[in-house]
Structures are given as C-alpha cells and as structure tokens.
Design a protein around this motif. Structure first.
Motif, PDB file in Angstrom:
ATOM      1  N   ILE A 272     -54.838   4.705  -9.540  1.00 30.35           N
ATOM      2  CA  ILE A 272     -53.675   5.656  -9.831  1.00 30.35           C
ATOM      3  C   ILE A 272     -52.242   5.427  -9.642  1.00 30.35           C
ATOM      4  CG2 ILE A 272     -52.631   7.836 -11.276  1.00 30.35           C
ATOM      5  CD1 ILE A 272     -55.967   8.718 -10.818  1.00 30.35           C
ATOM      6  N   ALA A 273     -51.545   4.610 -10.249  1.00 33.73           N
ATOM      7  CA  ALA A 273     -49.940   4.888 -10.205  1.00 33.73           C
ATOM      8  C   ALA A 273     -49.359   6.163 -10.084  1.00 33.73           C
ATOM      9  CB  ALA A 273     -49.999   3.433 -10.698  1.00 33.73           C
TER      10      ALA A 273
ATOM     11  N   LEU B 279     -48.608  11.774  -0.402  1.00 36.78           N
ATOM     12  CA  LEU B 279     -48.200  12.166  -1.971  1.00 36.78           C
ATOM     13  C   LEU B 279     -47.924  13.784  -2.449  1.00 36.78           C
ATOM     14  CD1 LEU B 279     -49.267   9.028  -4.274  1.00 36.78           C
ATOM     15  CD2 LEU B 279     -46.818  10.428  -4.108  1.00 36.78           C
ATOM     16  N   GLN B 280     -47.630  14.065  -2.871  1.00 33.41           N
ATOM     17  CA  GLN B 280     -47.489  15.926  -3.541  1.00 33.41           C
ATOM     18  C   GLN B 280     -46.991  15.729  -4.686  1.00 33.41           C
ATOM     19  OE1 GLN B 280     -49.051  17.095  -1.165  1.00 33.41           O
ATOM     20  NE2 GLN B 280     -49.104  16.677   0.798  1.00 33.41           N
ATOM     21  N   GLY B 281     -47.238  17.358  -5.259  1.00 33.77           N
ATOM     22  CA  GLY B 281     -46.033  17.396  -6.219  1.00 33.77           C
ATOM     23  C   GLY B 281     -47.112  17.872  -7.571  1.00 33.77           C
ATOM     24  N   PHE B 282     -46.690  18.332  -8.702  1.00 34.03           N
ATOM     25  CA  PHE B 282     -47.864  18.390  -9.903  1.00 34.03           C
ATOM     26  C   PHE B 282     -48.793  17.259 -10.385  1.00 34.03           C
ATOM     27  CE2 PHE B 282     -48.252  18.629 -14.517  1.00 34.03           C
ATOM     28  CZ  PHE B 282     -48.801  20.145 -14.824  1.00 34.03           C
ATOM     29  N   ASP B 283     -48.330  15.902 -10.866  1.00 37.74           N
ATOM     30  CA  ASP B 283     -49.060  14.824 -11.232  1.00 37.74           C
ATOM     31  C   ASP B 283     -50.008  14.759 -10.029  1.00 37.74           C
ATOM     32  OD1 ASP B 283     -47.190  14.149 -12.863  1.00 37.74           O
ATOM     33  OD2 ASP B 283     -45.915  13.182 -12.355  1.00 37.74           O
ATOM     34  N   VAL B 284     -49.799  14.932  -8.837  1.00 38.93           N
ATOM     35  CA  VAL B 284     -50.862  14.294  -7.709  1.00 38.93           C
ATOM     36  C   VAL B 284     -51.628  15.658  -7.831  1.00 38.93           C
ATOM     37  CG1 VAL B 284     -51.546  14.037  -5.283  1.00 38.93           C
ATOM     38  CG2 VAL B 284     -48.797  13.314  -6.581  1.00 38.93           C
ATOM     39  N   ASP B 285     -51.029  16.524  -7.703  1.00 38.06           N
ATOM     40  CA  ASP B 285     -52.622  17.824  -7.860  1.00 38.06           C
ATOM     41  C   ASP B 285     -53.517  17.797  -9.591  1.00 38.06           C
ATOM     42  OD1 ASP B 285     -51.335  18.181  -5.579  1.00 38.06           O
ATOM     43  OD2 ASP B 285     -51.025  20.741  -6.525  1.00 38.06           O
TER      44      ASP B 285
ATOM     45  N   ILE C 208     -50.300   8.399 -14.007  1.00 36.80           N
ATOM     46  CA  ILE C 208     -50.292   9.827 -13.635  1.00 36.80           C
ATOM     47  C   ILE C 208     -49.025   9.875 -12.867  1.00 36.80           C
ATOM     48  CG2 ILE C 208     -51.149  11.905 -13.615  1.00 36.80           C
ATOM     49  CD1 ILE C 208     -54.088  10.708 -13.626  1.00 36.80           C
ATOM     50  N   SER C 209     -48.111  10.164 -14.050  1.00 31.84           N
ATOM     51  CA  SER C 209     -46.583  10.000 -12.968  1.00 31.84           C
ATOM     52  C   SER C 209     -45.344  10.094 -14.139  1.00 31.84           C
ATOM     53  CB  SER C 209     -46.485   8.642 -13.052  1.00 31.84           C
ATOM     54  OG  SER C 209     -45.268   8.651 -11.687  1.00 31.84           O
ATOM     55  N   SER C 210     -45.942  11.332 -15.037  1.00 27.75           N
ATOM     56  CA  SER C 210     -44.645  12.320 -16.083  1.00 27.75           C
ATOM     57  C   SER C 210     -44.236  11.353 -16.899  1.00 27.75           C
ATOM     58  CB  SER C 210     -43.559  12.945 -15.161  1.00 27.75           C
ATOM     59  OG  SER C 210     -44.322  13.689 -14.422  1.00 27.75           O
TER      60      SER C 210
ATOM     61  N   GLY D 171     -47.682  11.724 -20.670  1.00 24.31           N
ATOM     62  CA  GLY D 171     -49.857  11.742 -20.927  1.00 24.31           C
ATOM     63  C   GLY D 171     -49.778  10.777 -19.948  1.00 24.31           C
ATOM     64  N   ILE D 172     -51.559  10.674 -19.842  1.00 25.48           N
ATOM     65  CA  ILE D 172     -51.794   9.641 -19.175  1.00 25.48           C
ATOM     66  C   ILE D 172     -51.703   7.792 -19.459  1.00 25.48           C
ATOM     67  CG2 ILE D 172     -54.012   9.259 -17.093  1.00 25.48           C
ATOM     68  CD1 ILE D 172     -54.531  12.029 -17.695  1.00 25.48           C
ATOM     69  N   ALA D 173     -51.580   7.567 -18.951  1.00 27.14           N
ATOM     70  CA  ALA D 173     -51.168   5.543 -19.792  1.00 27.14           C
ATOM     71  C   ALA D 173     -52.369   5.119 -19.072  1.00 27.14           C
ATOM     72  CB  ALA D 173     -49.968   4.689 -19.191  1.00 27.14           C
ATOM     73  N   VAL D 174     -52.834   4.505 -19.815  1.00 25.95           N
ATOM     74  CA  VAL D 174     -54.333   3.360 -19.715  1.00 25.95           C
ATOM     75  C   VAL D 174     -54.195   1.852 -20.333  1.00 25.95           C
ATOM     76  CG1 VAL D 174     -55.724   5.098 -18.776  1.00 25.95           C
ATOM     77  CG2 VAL D 174     -55.960   4.591 -21.320  1.00 25.95           C
ATOM     78  N   ARG D 175     -54.739   0.736 -19.987  1.00 27.74           N
ATOM     79  CA  ARG D 175     -54.712  -0.207 -20.772  1.00 27.74           C
ATOM     80  C   ARG D 175     -55.107   0.236 -22.014  1.00 27.74           C
ATOM     81  NH1 ARG D 175     -55.263  -2.157 -15.835  1.00 27.74           N
ATOM     82  NH2 ARG D 175     -57.309  -2.014 -15.610  1.00 27.74           N
TER      83      ARG D 175
END
Length: 268
Positions: free
Chosen positions: A41-42, A59-65, A101-103, A228-232
């Motif tokens: 996950i990037a 790494l910390q933060g809302f996205d990480v949690d 998963i990075s805003s 959102g969460i981006a994927v290929r």
C-alpha cells in the motif's frame, strides 16, 4: 512366505506415507490456516494528520490507521510503501504497489486511470490566509494580484490553474512546505483540503498565524466525491475486498474510533 511377510509392513508403510504426503499437498489449507494475501500500500507520509512520519520515522495518521483496520478486517498481509505524491498513480500502474490509501480525491481525471473504492472520507477545499492580512477572497477576478500557494500534482493545483489564472501561483512540493510558505509570507493565500490543514491550524504553533478565509469549495469534477482507495482497473477482486472491509469497519465502530482520534467531528 516368510520373506514376503517380513517385507509387507515396510512396503505398506512407505505407500501409506506417500499417500498421506500426496493428500496433504493436494488438500487446501483451512480458512483459519490460510496464509493472508500480501499486498503493498502506497502512502505519501507528508500529509498530516492523514499520513506522516513521526520522530521515529514510522508512518502515522488517519490514512495509516484506516489502512491497518482494512487489512485486519480483510485478513490481508499489508506492507506500506512511502511514495512521493506526484508519482503515486504512475507507481501503481507500474505495479510497484497494489493500492493507494493516501487521501487521494476521486476526481474525474484520476478515474480515467485508476479504479476507486467507495468513499472513506470527504472534505471540501478551502482558502487559508494569515489572520493579520486584510485579504478578502474575491474569486470573481481570478484572484488577480494575489500570491496563491498550492501543492504539486493535487486537485487544488488543477483547480487553481483553471479558475484563478490571474493569480501569481506558487507550486510547493508537499503540504508542509505549502503551510510554511503561508506562515513566512512567501504567499498570501493557500488553497488546501480543509481536513488536511485543520490539524496545522488547530494544533501547531506555526498554524496559529492563520485561518480559513471564504466559503468552502466543492466541485466533483476536480475534487471528486471524497477520498477513495485507488487500485489498478483490472484488480476487481482487490477492490471488492476493500469495499467489503470498509463496510465492515464502518458497521462495527472501528471507523468511528479512528475518526475520533483525529477529528472532533465526523468526516464520513
């Protein structure tokens, strides 16, 4: 006869051992014992309070949690990859990682390149100025004569180029640099995601210099329907897995617990 009798047990044992080994090889692991799928996950790591590196370079933060909660709910073995923002989508398409998963706001432009999950949070875009400044945000003239700061490769940069062509636009490489530029007077006003800049304004000494100025901006064409969460595009199974996990953590209260850790209001 005695020779045949003496050899039979050893031959039966060998055959039995082979059969057991074959059955073990062909029989899948039970659901409880199945090894979790490993994905990467990037995360940018430079967008507090959503994602950032702490004093120990962790790494910390809302996205990480949220990412950790999703991986636990989906029984995925997840590894974080710190990726500079402007190369986020290219890195995904080049298969250096499996998800972002990075805003990342779900703009129409990005939807042409990647597939997005359901929204996991939403936030408007806002102008921020120094409290001591007398700037009145007047978008009708394209912010003529205003030094406007934005972060590179963001929806805010694209929006500014489209609607505020009269401004003297300064592009910063990352959000911390953008905030510093406003605080030290390098720019007069910045255009930023409201939730992203909230922590800086409310919880840092440097951010006490500044305030929201003007109305919230919501434009689905540029800012999409939240983050959102981006994927290929081809990874439909992984996308479905993330959507199911997101629904689960929203239903069981895990999402609300993470939300409350960072914000005194709901950001769903």
């Amino acid at each position: 006869m005695s020779r045949m009798t003496s050899l039979l047990p050893s031959r039966l044992s060998a055959l039995l051992a082979s059969a057991i080994a074959l059955v073990a090889a062909l029989t899948p692991l039970s659901a409880g014992a199945e090894a979790p799928k490993h994905i990467k996950i990037a995360v940018e790591g430079a967008f507090p309070p959503f994602n950032y590196l702490d004093s120990n370079k962790q790494l910390q933060g809302f996205d990480v949690d949220i990412a950790n909660a999703l991986c636990q709910a989906a029984k995925l073995d997840c590894e974080f990859v710190i990726q500079e923002w402007t190369a986020m989508i290219p890195g995904l398409l080049e298969k250096r990682y499996d998800a972002i998963i990075s805003s990342m706001s779900m703009s129409q432009e990005r939807r042409q390149k990647v597939a997005f999950s359901q929204r996991y949070y939403d936030s408007p875009t806002v102008f921020i100025t120094q409290k001591a400044s007398n700037i009145a945000i007047d978008t009708s003239n394209g912010l003529k004569g205003v030094r406007l700061g934005v972060t590179a490769a963001t929806s805010q940069e694209a929006y500014a180029k489209k609607f505020f062509g009269n401004a003297d636009t300064v592009v910063f490489s990352a959000s911390p640099d953008l905030y510093k530029g406003l605080a030290n007077g390098s720019v007069d006003v910045i255009l930023e995601d409201k939730l992203a800049v909230y922590d800086w304004l409310a919880n840092t000494k440097a951010g006490s210099c500044c305030m929201f100025n003007g109305k919230d901006i919501k434009d689905p064409e540029y800012f999409g329907d939240g983050a959102g969460i981006a994927v290929r595009p081809a990874d439909t199974e992984l996308l479905a897995t993330f959507n199911a996990a997101l629904a689960q953590i929203q239903a069981d209260g895990v999402y609300d617990t993470i939300n409350a850790k960072y914000f005194p209001f709901s950001i769903q």
